[in-house]
Design a protein around this motif. Structure first.
Motif, PDB file in Angstrom:
ATOM      1  N   ILE A 125       7.238 -52.251  19.678  1.00 55.38           N
ATOM      2  CA  ILE A 125       7.757 -50.974  20.202  1.00 55.38           C
ATOM      3  C   ILE A 125       6.709 -50.236  21.038  1.00 55.38           C
ATOM      4  O   ILE A 125       7.037 -49.480  21.941  1.00 55.38           O
ATOM      5  N   PHE A 126       5.431 -50.489  20.768  1.00 57.18           N
ATOM      6  CA  PHE A 126       4.370 -49.764  21.486  1.00 57.18           C
ATOM      7  C   PHE A 126       4.091 -50.377  22.863  1.00 57.18           C
ATOM      8  O   PHE A 126       4.155 -51.590  23.023  1.00 57.18           O
ATOM      9  N   THR A 127       3.755 -49.478  23.834  1.00 57.17           N
ATOM     10  CA  THR A 127       3.562 -49.960  25.208  1.00 57.17           C
ATOM     11  C   THR A 127       2.094 -49.977  25.654  1.00 57.17           C
ATOM     12  O   THR A 127       1.750 -50.647  26.612  1.00 57.17           O
ATOM     13  N   GLY A 128       1.247 -49.197  24.976  1.00 52.40           N
ATOM     14  CA  GLY A 128      -0.155 -49.101  25.398  1.00 52.40           C
ATOM     15  C   GLY A 128      -0.442 -47.778  26.095  1.00 52.40           C
ATOM     16  O   GLY A 128      -1.592 -47.452  26.386  1.00 52.40           O
ATOM     17  N   ASP A 129       0.608 -46.977  26.369  1.00 49.21           N
ATOM     18  CA  ASP A 129       0.431 -45.662  26.997  1.00 49.21           C
ATOM     19  C   ASP A 129       0.331 -44.606  25.883  1.00 49.21           C
ATOM     20  O   ASP A 129       1.313 -44.354  25.188  1.00 49.21           O
ATOM     21  N   PRO A 130      -0.871 -43.972  25.722  1.00 53.69           N
ATOM     22  CA  PRO A 130      -1.062 -43.043  24.593  1.00 53.69           C
ATOM     23  C   PRO A 130      -0.069 -41.878  24.579  1.00 53.69           C
ATOM     24  O   PRO A 130       0.384 -41.465  23.523  1.00 53.69           O
ATOM     25  N   LEU A 131       0.293 -41.370  25.773  1.00 54.89           N
ATOM     26  CA  LEU A 131       1.209 -40.221  25.845  1.00 54.89           C
ATOM     27  C   LEU A 131       2.581 -40.557  25.261  1.00 54.89           C
ATOM     28  O   LEU A 131       3.194 -39.740  24.594  1.00 54.89           O
ATOM     29  N   ARG A 132       3.041 -41.751  25.526  1.00 57.97           N
ATOM     30  CA  ARG A 132       4.346 -42.167  25.008  1.00 57.97           C
ATOM     31  C   ARG A 132       4.202 -42.711  23.582  1.00 57.97           C
ATOM     32  O   ARG A 132       5.037 -42.449  22.711  1.00 57.97           O
ATOM     33  N   SER A 185       0.682 -49.561   6.030  1.00 55.48           N
ATOM     34  CA  SER A 185       0.504 -48.809   7.283  1.00 55.48           C
ATOM     35  C   SER A 185      -0.906 -49.028   7.850  1.00 55.48           C
ATOM     36  O   SER A 185      -1.088 -49.077   9.058  1.00 55.48           O
ATOM     37  N   TYR A 186      -1.902 -49.158   6.962  1.00 55.26           N
ATOM     38  CA  TYR A 186      -3.274 -49.374   7.447  1.00 55.26           C
ATOM     39  C   TYR A 186      -3.394 -50.768   8.072  1.00 55.26           C
ATOM     40  O   TYR A 186      -4.041 -50.949   9.088  1.00 55.26           O
ATOM     41  N   ILE A 187      -2.756 -51.756   7.413  1.00 58.79           N
ATOM     42  CA  ILE A 187      -2.814 -53.127   7.933  1.00 58.79           C
ATOM     43  C   ILE A 187      -2.106 -53.193   9.297  1.00 58.79           C
ATOM     44  O   ILE A 187      -2.663 -53.709  10.268  1.00 58.79           O
ATOM     45  N   VAL A 188      -0.891 -52.622   9.358  1.00 60.72           N
ATOM     46  CA  VAL A 188      -0.148 -52.615  10.630  1.00 60.72           C
ATOM     47  C   VAL A 188      -0.951 -51.828  11.668  1.00 60.72           C
ATOM     48  O   VAL A 188      -1.101 -52.268  12.817  1.00 60.72           O
ATOM     49  N   GLY A 189      -1.505 -50.671  11.272  1.00 59.91           N
ATOM     50  CA  GLY A 189      -2.310 -49.851  12.183  1.00 59.91           C
ATOM     51  C   GLY A 189      -3.496 -50.635  12.730  1.00 59.91           C
ATOM     52  O   GLY A 189      -3.786 -50.577  13.933  1.00 59.91           O
ATOM     53  N   GLY A 190      -4.184 -51.377  11.860  1.00 61.71           N
ATOM     54  CA  GLY A 190      -5.326 -52.203  12.272  1.00 61.71           C
ATOM     55  C   GLY A 190      -4.899 -53.251  13.299  1.00 61.71           C
ATOM     56  O   GLY A 190      -5.580 -53.476  14.308  1.00 61.71           O
ATOM     57  N   GLU A 191      -3.737 -53.870  13.051  1.00 56.20           N
ATOM     58  CA  GLU A 191      -3.211 -54.887  13.973  1.00 56.20           C
ATOM     59  C   GLU A 191      -2.840 -54.253  15.317  1.00 56.20           C
ATOM     60  O   GLU A 191      -3.066 -54.835  16.369  1.00 56.20           O
ATOM     61  N   LEU A 192      -2.266 -53.058  15.255  1.00 53.10           N
ATOM     62  CA  LEU A 192      -1.872 -52.356  16.492  1.00 53.10           C
ATOM     63  C   LEU A 192      -3.092 -52.048  17.352  1.00 53.10           C
ATOM     64  O   LEU A 192      -3.058 -52.188  18.574  1.00 53.10           O
ATOM     65  N   LEU A 193      -4.193 -51.639  16.697  1.00 54.14           N
ATOM     66  CA  LEU A 193      -5.436 -51.350  17.445  1.00 54.14           C
ATOM     67  C   LEU A 193      -5.930 -52.605  18.167  1.00 54.14           C
ATOM     68  O   LEU A 193      -6.367 -52.535  19.311  1.00 54.14           O
ATOM     69  N   LYS A 194      -5.820 -53.753  17.469  1.00 62.18           N
ATOM     70  CA  LYS A 194      -6.253 -55.022  18.079  1.00 62.18           C
ATOM     71  C   LYS A 194      -5.411 -55.346  19.310  1.00 62.18           C
ATOM     72  O   LYS A 194      -5.853 -56.035  20.219  1.00 62.18           O
ATOM     73  N   LYS A 195      -4.153 -54.844  19.301  1.00 61.93           N
ATOM     74  CA  LYS A 195      -3.260 -55.114  20.437  1.00 61.93           C
ATOM     75  C   LYS A 195      -3.364 -54.011  21.499  1.00 61.93           C
ATOM     76  O   LYS A 195      -2.436 -53.804  22.274  1.00 61.93           O
ATOM     77  N   SER A 196      -4.477 -53.267  21.450  1.00 67.12           N
ATOM     78  CA  SER A 196      -4.774 -52.217  22.440  1.00 67.12           C
ATOM     79  C   SER A 196      -3.865 -50.999  22.380  1.00 67.12           C
ATOM     80  O   SER A 196      -3.773 -50.253  23.362  1.00 67.12           O
ATOM     81  N   VAL A 197      -3.181 -50.792  21.273  1.00 65.99           N
ATOM     82  CA  VAL A 197      -2.423 -49.548  21.107  1.00 65.99           C
ATOM     83  C   VAL A 197      -3.454 -48.447  20.841  1.00 65.99           C
ATOM     84  O   VAL A 197      -4.445 -48.681  20.136  1.00 65.99           O
ATOM     85  N   SER A 198      -3.266 -47.261  21.436  1.00 68.86           N
ATOM     86  CA  SER A 198      -4.295 -46.216  21.340  1.00 68.86           C
ATOM     87  C   SER A 198      -4.485 -45.712  19.909  1.00 68.86           C
ATOM     88  O   SER A 198      -3.546 -45.760  19.097  1.00 68.86           O
ATOM     89  N   LEU A 199      -5.690 -45.210  19.636  1.00 71.97           N
ATOM     90  CA  LEU A 199      -5.988 -44.685  18.295  1.00 71.97           C
ATOM     91  C   LEU A 199      -5.156 -43.432  18.006  1.00 71.97           C
ATOM     92  O   LEU A 199      -4.814 -43.149  16.863  1.00 71.97           O
ATOM     93  N   TYR A 200      -4.780 -42.682  19.059  1.00 73.71           N
ATOM     94  CA  TYR A 200      -3.896 -41.510  18.889  1.00 73.71           C
ATOM     95  C   TYR A 200      -2.583 -41.960  18.241  1.00 73.71           C
ATOM     96  O   TYR A 200      -2.116 -41.380  17.261  1.00 73.71           O
ATOM     97  N   ALA A 201      -1.992 -43.009  18.820  1.00 73.05           N
ATOM     98  CA  ALA A 201      -0.691 -43.502  18.340  1.00 73.05           C
ATOM     99  C   ALA A 201      -0.804 -44.074  16.925  1.00 73.05           C
ATOM    100  O   ALA A 201       0.048 -43.802  16.068  1.00 73.05           O
ATOM    101  N   VAL A 202      -1.874 -44.832  16.687  1.00 67.23           N
ATOM    102  CA  VAL A 202      -2.046 -45.459  15.370  1.00 67.23           C
ATOM    103  C   VAL A 202      -2.271 -44.380  14.300  1.00 67.23           C
ATOM    104  O   VAL A 202      -1.722 -44.465  13.192  1.00 67.23           O
TER     105      VAL A 202
END
Lengths: 137, 165
Positions: free
Chosen positions: A41-48, A67-84
């Motif tokens: 669902i995440f695009t990599g754009d922090p605003l969205r 949530s921490y495990i998924v959050g950690g994986e999302l960070l690896k996929k370049s999802v912004s720390l704001y979103a995570v």
């Protein structure tokens, strides 16, 4: 003393069907929504992605560890720390799945106000946390 | 705040709907529905040990703590002490949030403020045993900063709930 004990037992007993509703709802969530679906669902754009993270966290359920495990994986996929951050905060503070129980026991107006405020705060806490980290580092 | 005396009735109706949903889903996707049922049983097994503790708390509140005591510590005139109690007990409390609702309802009927209930529920998001795990994924500085902001957010949420009541 005995009367108070039975009152407590009866009070909790009346709420068991509501607890079961929440638990069965969580079971459906865990069986149908995988970590992959959440990541896509995440695009990599922090605003969205920040409000999206808060929405996904709000409707998610289960142990916060997930949530921490998924959050950690999302960070690896370049999802912004704001979103995570919004995602992990909303996961533990907003309870869409618990809403039927919260509304029936603590009142509909209270439950609605509390969940909306928690949603807004999850985004504000994410912005404040990541901005502060930026200043500190 | 409107009193909710029919939790049992509402609960039974919602439970009936949920069982119906499971039956329909079982007919459509049996494997996933069995997986969902197993996940639900696992969750139930995890929270069952907490129930005696909640009954004990509710019993203690009902029997030993008088409404004026509740009012003094978490009621209208409790001040900073009330906020401190709500946030600290929220952080220290265990188990899923929803099993605390009955106790909070009892405390409210004895004088606990809605703002403090909201602060307690928000502070529950700070889980001390899980802090090392968050630090592992996001770093120690992140954990410290996030925890401070979440404590502040719990008080802000409680104050706003009081303001818009």
């Amino acid at each position: 003393m005995k009367k108070s004990f039975y009152k407590a037992l009866k009070g909790l007993g009346k709420m068991i069907p509501l607890f079961l509703v929440v638990i069965l709802f969580m079971g459906l969530f865990l069986a149908h929504i995988s970590e992959e679906i959440m990541s896509e669902i995440f695009t990599g754009d922090p605003l969205r992605d920040t409000p999206v993270g808060a929405v996904i966290g709000s409707i998610s359920a289960g142990n916060p560890i997930t949530s921490y495990i998924v959050g950690g994986e999302l960070l690896k996929k370049s999802v912004s720390l704001y979103a995570v951050t919004a995602f992990i905060v909303a996961w533990v503070t907003v309870g869409v799945i618990q809403y039927p129980a919260e509304s029936a026991i603590l009142g509909t107006r209270f439950a609605i106000k509390r969940n909306i405020l928690s949603f807004i705060l999850s985004i504000l806490v994410a912005i404040a946390t990541v901005t502060t980290l930026g200043v500190l580092q | 705040m409107k009193k909710n005396k029919n939790e049992g009735y509402v609960g039974m109706r919602l439970l009936g709907l949920m069982v119906l949903l499971y039956v329909i889903l079982y007919l459509l996707k049996p494997e996933n529905t069995i997986k969902a049922a197993k996940a639900s049983i696992n969750i139930l097994a995890q929270i069952l040990p907490i129930f005696p503790l909640i009954i004990l708390f509710m019993w203690v509140v009902n029997y030993f703590i008088e409404p004026k005591t509740v009012s003094k510590y978490v009621g209208r005139g409790s001040g900073t002490k009330g906020w401190l109690i709500a946030v600290v007990t929220g952080i220290l409390s265990h188990g899923p949030t929803y099993i605390w609702y009955p106790l909070l309802k009892d405390l409210r009927s004895q004088g606990m403020k809605n703002g403090l209930i909201a602060a307690f529920l928000y502070a529950r998001a700070i889980k001390i045993p899980l802090l090392p795990l968050i630090a592992y994924y996001f770093g120690i500085t992140f954990v410290i900063v996030l925890t401070i902001y979440m404590i502040l957010a719990s008080i802000i949420e409680g104050k706003v709930i009081e303001l818009i009541e």
